[in-house]
Scaffold this motif. Structure first.
Motif, PDB file in Angstrom:
ATOM      1  N   SER A   1      58.785  75.249  -8.450  1.00 49.45           N
ATOM      2  CA  SER A   1      60.236  75.186  -8.534  1.00 49.45           C
ATOM      3  C   SER A   1      60.737  76.454  -9.217  1.00 49.45           C
ATOM      4  O   SER A   1      60.249  76.822 -10.293  1.00 49.45           O
ATOM      5  CB  SER A   1      60.681  73.948  -9.324  1.00 49.45           C
ATOM      6  OG  SER A   1      60.416  72.769  -8.592  1.00 49.45           O
ATOM      7  N   VAL A   2      61.708  77.102  -8.597  1.00 51.34           N
ATOM      8  CA  VAL A   2      62.149  78.435  -9.016  1.00 51.34           C
ATOM      9  C   VAL A   2      63.666  78.431  -9.126  1.00 51.34           C
ATOM     10  O   VAL A   2      64.366  77.807  -8.307  1.00 51.34           O
ATOM     11  CB  VAL A   2      61.680  79.494  -7.988  1.00 51.34           C
ATOM     12  CG1 VAL A   2      62.140  80.889  -8.369  1.00 51.34           C
ATOM     13  CG2 VAL A   2      60.160  79.460  -7.853  1.00 51.34           C
ATOM     14  N   ASP A   3      64.219  79.146 -10.135  1.00 44.70           N
ATOM     15  CA  ASP A   3      65.667  79.181 -10.289  1.00 44.70           C
ATOM     16  C   ASP A   3      66.283  80.296  -9.444  1.00 44.70           C
ATOM     17  O   ASP A   3      65.592  80.975  -8.672  1.00 44.70           O
ATOM     18  CB  ASP A   3      66.051  79.292 -11.767  1.00 44.70           C
ATOM     19  CG  ASP A   3      65.726  80.659 -12.367  1.00 44.70           C
ATOM     20  OD1 ASP A   3      65.371  81.596 -11.623  1.00 44.70           O
ATOM     21  OD2 ASP A   3      65.832  80.791 -13.606  1.00 44.70           O
ATOM     22  N   LYS A   4      67.587  80.500  -9.573  1.00 44.78           N
ATOM     23  CA  LYS A   4      68.301  81.451  -8.719  1.00 44.78           C
ATOM     24  C   LYS A   4      67.858  82.887  -8.935  1.00 44.78           C
ATOM     25  O   LYS A   4      68.041  83.739  -8.058  1.00 44.78           O
ATOM     26  CB  LYS A   4      69.809  81.327  -8.955  1.00 44.78           C
ATOM     27  CG  LYS A   4      70.252  81.688 -10.372  1.00 44.78           C
ATOM     28  CD  LYS A   4      71.750  81.533 -10.533  1.00 44.78           C
ATOM     29  CE  LYS A   4      72.191  81.899 -11.952  1.00 44.78           C
ATOM     30  NZ  LYS A   4      73.659  81.745 -12.122  1.00 44.78           N
ATOM     31  N   ASN A   5      67.278  83.184 -10.106  1.00 47.34           N
ATOM     32  CA  ASN A   5      66.786  84.537 -10.402  1.00 47.34           C
ATOM     33  C   ASN A   5      65.321  84.706 -10.010  1.00 47.34           C
ATOM     34  O   ASN A   5      64.712  85.722 -10.348  1.00 47.34           O
ATOM     35  CB  ASN A   5      66.956  84.846 -11.890  1.00 47.34           C
ATOM     36  CG  ASN A   5      68.414  84.820 -12.304  1.00 47.34           C
ATOM     37  OD1 ASN A   5      69.281  85.334 -11.610  1.00 47.34           O
ATOM     38  ND2 ASN A   5      68.696  84.192 -13.445  1.00 47.34           N
ATOM     39  N   LYS A   6      64.772  83.719  -9.323  1.00 42.20           N
ATOM     40  CA  LYS A   6      63.361  83.693  -8.933  1.00 42.20           C
ATOM     41  C   LYS A   6      62.434  83.650 -10.144  1.00 42.20           C
ATOM     42  O   LYS A   6      61.336  84.184 -10.129  1.00 42.20           O
ATOM     43  CB  LYS A   6      63.016  84.864  -7.998  1.00 42.20           C
ATOM     44  CG  LYS A   6      63.747  84.786  -6.664  1.00 42.20           C
ATOM     45  CD  LYS A   6      63.035  85.537  -5.559  1.00 42.20           C
ATOM     46  CE  LYS A   6      63.077  87.019  -5.792  1.00 42.20           C
ATOM     47  NZ  LYS A   6      62.509  87.766  -4.633  1.00 42.20           N
ATOM     48  N   ASP A   7      62.919  83.012 -11.217  1.00 44.15           N
ATOM     49  CA  ASP A   7      62.096  82.734 -12.385  1.00 44.15           C
ATOM     50  C   ASP A   7      61.474  81.356 -12.232  1.00 44.15           C
ATOM     51  O   ASP A   7      62.158  80.391 -11.852  1.00 44.15           O
ATOM     52  CB  ASP A   7      62.921  82.777 -13.673  1.00 44.15           C
ATOM     53  CG  ASP A   7      63.328  84.186 -14.060  1.00 44.15           C
ATOM     54  OD1 ASP A   7      62.611  85.124 -13.675  1.00 44.15           O
ATOM     55  OD2 ASP A   7      64.361  84.351 -14.734  1.00 44.15           O
TER      56      ASP A   7
ATOM     57  N   THR B   1      58.693  85.318 -11.108  1.00 52.10           N
ATOM     58  CA  THR B   1      58.414  85.710 -12.488  1.00 52.10           C
ATOM     59  C   THR B   1      58.679  84.546 -13.429  1.00 52.10           C
ATOM     60  O   THR B   1      59.267  83.536 -13.054  1.00 52.10           O
ATOM     61  CB  THR B   1      59.297  86.903 -12.909  1.00 52.10           C
ATOM     62  OG1 THR B   1      60.675  86.555 -12.748  1.00 52.10           O
ATOM     63  CG2 THR B   1      59.001  88.128 -12.064  1.00 52.10           C
ATOM     64  N   GLY B   2      58.232  84.649 -14.640  1.00 50.70           N
ATOM     65  CA  GLY B   2      58.446  83.630 -15.661  1.00 50.70           C
ATOM     66  C   GLY B   2      58.428  84.311 -17.011  1.00 50.70           C
ATOM     67  O   GLY B   2      58.133  85.488 -17.129  1.00 50.70           O
ATOM     68  N   TRP B   3      58.792  83.596 -17.998  1.00 50.59           N
ATOM     69  CA  TRP B   3      59.110  82.178 -17.935  1.00 50.59           C
ATOM     70  C   TRP B   3      60.598  81.958 -18.145  1.00 50.59           C
ATOM     71  O   TRP B   3      61.254  82.743 -18.823  1.00 50.59           O
ATOM     72  CB  TRP B   3      58.331  81.446 -19.021  1.00 50.59           C
ATOM     73  CG  TRP B   3      56.907  81.336 -18.679  1.00 50.59           C
ATOM     74  CD1 TRP B   3      55.934  82.227 -18.963  1.00 50.59           C
ATOM     75  CD2 TRP B   3      56.282  80.284 -17.965  1.00 50.59           C
ATOM     76  NE1 TRP B   3      54.740  81.787 -18.491  1.00 50.59           N
ATOM     77  CE2 TRP B   3      54.912  80.592 -17.875  1.00 50.59           C
ATOM     78  CE3 TRP B   3      56.736  79.100 -17.398  1.00 50.59           C
ATOM     79  CZ2 TRP B   3      54.000  79.760 -17.229  1.00 50.59           C
ATOM     80  CZ3 TRP B   3      55.833  78.281 -16.769  1.00 50.59           C
ATOM     81  CH2 TRP B   3      54.480  78.601 -16.682  1.00 50.59           C
TER      82      TRP B   3
ATOM     83  N   PRO C   1      53.345  85.615 -22.726  1.00 50.17           N
ATOM     84  CA  PRO C   1      53.220  86.925 -22.078  1.00 50.17           C
ATOM     85  C   PRO C   1      54.029  86.967 -20.786  1.00 50.17           C
ATOM     86  O   PRO C   1      54.393  85.941 -20.234  1.00 50.17           O
ATOM     87  CB  PRO C   1      51.711  87.018 -21.792  1.00 50.17           C
ATOM     88  CG  PRO C   1      51.265  85.600 -21.658  1.00 50.17           C
ATOM     89  CD  PRO C   1      52.115  84.810 -22.610  1.00 50.17           C
ATOM     90  N   ASP C   2      54.286  88.200 -20.327  1.00 46.72           N
ATOM     91  CA  ASP C   2      54.970  88.343 -19.044  1.00 46.72           C
ATOM     92  C   ASP C   2      54.117  87.703 -17.950  1.00 46.72           C
ATOM     93  O   ASP C   2      52.884  87.775 -17.965  1.00 46.72           O
ATOM     94  CB  ASP C   2      55.197  89.817 -18.716  1.00 46.72           C
ATOM     95  CG  ASP C   2      56.196  90.453 -19.667  1.00 46.72           C
ATOM     96  OD1 ASP C   2      56.999  89.700 -20.252  1.00 46.72           O
ATOM     97  OD2 ASP C   2      56.168  91.681 -19.818  1.00 46.72           O
ATOM     98  N   PHE C   3      54.784  87.090 -17.011  1.00 45.00           N
ATOM     99  CA  PHE C   3      54.081  86.377 -15.948  1.00 45.00           C
ATOM    100  C   PHE C   3      54.689  86.788 -14.616  1.00 45.00           C
ATOM    101  O   PHE C   3      55.885  86.606 -14.380  1.00 45.00           O
ATOM    102  CB  PHE C   3      54.216  84.868 -16.150  1.00 45.00           C
ATOM    103  CG  PHE C   3      53.641  84.051 -15.032  1.00 45.00           C
ATOM    104  CD1 PHE C   3      52.279  83.855 -14.932  1.00 45.00           C
ATOM    105  CD2 PHE C   3      54.469  83.488 -14.073  1.00 45.00           C
ATOM    106  CE1 PHE C   3      51.758  83.105 -13.890  1.00 45.00           C
ATOM    107  CE2 PHE C   3      53.950  82.730 -13.044  1.00 45.00           C
ATOM    108  CZ  PHE C   3      52.579  82.540 -12.950  1.00 45.00           C
ATOM    109  N   VAL C   4      53.892  87.369 -13.757  1.00 43.37           N
ATOM    110  CA  VAL C   4      54.319  87.732 -12.403  1.00 43.37           C
ATOM    111  C   VAL C   4      53.331  87.108 -11.430  1.00 43.37           C
ATOM    112  O   VAL C   4      52.119  87.324 -11.536  1.00 43.37           O
ATOM    113  CB  VAL C   4      54.376  89.258 -12.206  1.00 43.37           C
ATOM    114  CG1 VAL C   4      54.760  89.579 -10.777  1.00 43.37           C
ATOM    115  CG2 VAL C   4      55.378  89.877 -13.173  1.00 43.37           C
ATOM    116  N   LEU C   5      53.839  86.329 -10.523  1.00 40.84           N
ATOM    117  CA  LEU C   5      52.993  85.634  -9.560  1.00 40.84           C
ATOM    118  C   LEU C   5      53.229  86.215  -8.173  1.00 40.84           C
ATOM    119  O   LEU C   5      54.333  86.138  -7.634  1.00 40.84           O
ATOM    120  CB  LEU C   5      53.314  84.138  -9.563  1.00 40.84           C
ATOM    121  CG  LEU C   5      52.560  83.264  -8.558  1.00 40.84           C
ATOM    122  CD1 LEU C   5      51.053  83.344  -8.823  1.00 40.84           C
ATOM    123  CD2 LEU C   5      53.024  81.828  -8.653  1.00 40.84           C
TER     124      LEU C   5
END
Length: 341
Positions: A264-270, A194-196, A209-213
């Motif tokens: 590249s993704v952080d610990k929260n999978k953002d 997810t982001g951002w 906007p919300d972003f879900v990949l």
């Protein structure tokens, strides 16, 4: 480059002509045995034939000795290998793993129970937080090498759905509660990021906007427990590297068909940033046409926290030029930002 001693010319000659000489001698011996006239001719005038056959006999003899010694060496290797392979009659703990009876294993050092190089279990065994059916262990002389584990089925590890048909990698880590640290796995269906992150879009986070990949099955996820450390001592928060790189694998991000994509993704999978990718097909974006193979990325949030969400498109070098052209788009509107460099 590892130096390798070349074959000597004599050995090469033996290996090349030896089989031919041996075959010719066998045919000649059989024909001499079954044809009385040939035996009579040989007895009548043997020396020219003997002088002709003598070099062939030497070649065949050397070749036969070489093959015999090779066979003995291979047999010895097989016996030595068999002496290091065992089937456990009782449960035991080897190389930090509790193994049930019936486990097949091989020791890299004879007599050392902790030098297990591979093991196959009759039932699922827990290694770290994963239930596995077998593993291959790295050679002891290789530093920072991972164990290759074969899962008993799809498993949830570190918040990721890992494919049970693919290899899982772990490393032994005495600081971990279960003695093992997750390194990487190939994902099954049902994973997303997810982001951002506010670090990636500080200027327009409120309007993004919300972003879900949705990540396709076969995506490789790799652990970076401490993030990326730079030479100036600063460290990124990229806890994970998500690699959509298998042949034929694609992912849609911001309505762009991407392949060879590294997130590249952080610990929260953002999502923090897209470090690199390429277009899987021709697209229209921001009023421009981009061909398949165009390189795509987003800036690293650490270096450009004040900018809006950006998408960098790298066009191939044109005729008569060795330099590729970079174009930056505001991701939400598609507007080209010529002043971003």
């Amino acid at each position: 480059m590892i130096p390798v001693a070349p074959f000597s010319s004599i050995l090469l000659l033996i290996l090349t002509l030896g089989p031919i000489a041996l075959f010719f001698l066998l045919v000649w011996a059989v024909s001499l045995l079954v044809q009385p006239r040939r035996r009579a001719n040989f007895k009548k005038n043997p020396w020219p034939r003997i002088l002709f056959l003598l070099p062939l006999l030497v070649l065949a003899a050397y070749y036969s000795v070489f093959q015999w010694e090779s066979y003995r060496f291979e047999k010895k290797q097989q016996q030595e290998l068999a002496s290091r392979q065992h089937v456990l009659k009782e449960p035991g703990r080897f190389a930090g793993v509790d193994m049930p009876s019936g486990t097949e294993l091989e020791l890299s050092v004879w007599g050392d129970p902790d030098s297990v190089s591979w093991a196959r279990f009759p039932e699922a065994v827990k290694i770290g937080n994963a239930l596995v059916l077998s593993f291959e262990r790295p050679r002891p002389d290789l530093q920072n090498s991972s164990w290759k584990l074969h899962l008993a089925g799809d498993a949830t590890l570190e918040g990721w759905q890992c494919d049970g048909n693919q290899v899982l990698e772990m490393e032994q880590d005495p600081m971990e509660m279960n003695g093992f640290r997750f390194v990487s796995c190939f994902l099954a269906k049902g994973n997303q990021i997810t982001g951002w992150s506010p670090y990636a879009a500080a200027a327009n986070m409120s309007t993004a906007p919300d972003f879900v990949l949705e990540l396709p099955a076969g995506t490789l996820v790799q652990s970076r427990p401490a993030g990326t450390l730079y030479t100036n001592g600063e460290r990124d928060q990229d806890r994970w590297m998500v690699r959509v790189e298998a042949e034929g694998l694609q992912v849609r991000a911001w309505n762009l068909p991407l392949e060879r994509a590294y997130f590249s993704v952080d610990k929260n999978k953002d999502l923090l940033y897209l470090s690199q990718a390429r277009l899987a097909q021709e697209i229209q974006f921001g009023g421009l046409t981009y061909l398949a193979g165009t390189r795509v990325s987003t800036p690293n949030y650490r270096f450009y926290p004040q900018w809006p969400l950006l998408l960098k498109m790298v066009l191939p070098a044109g005729e008569g030029s060795d330099h590729s052209k970079e174009q930056f788009h505001e991701l939400l509107s598609g507007q080209i930002l010529d002043d971003f460099h």
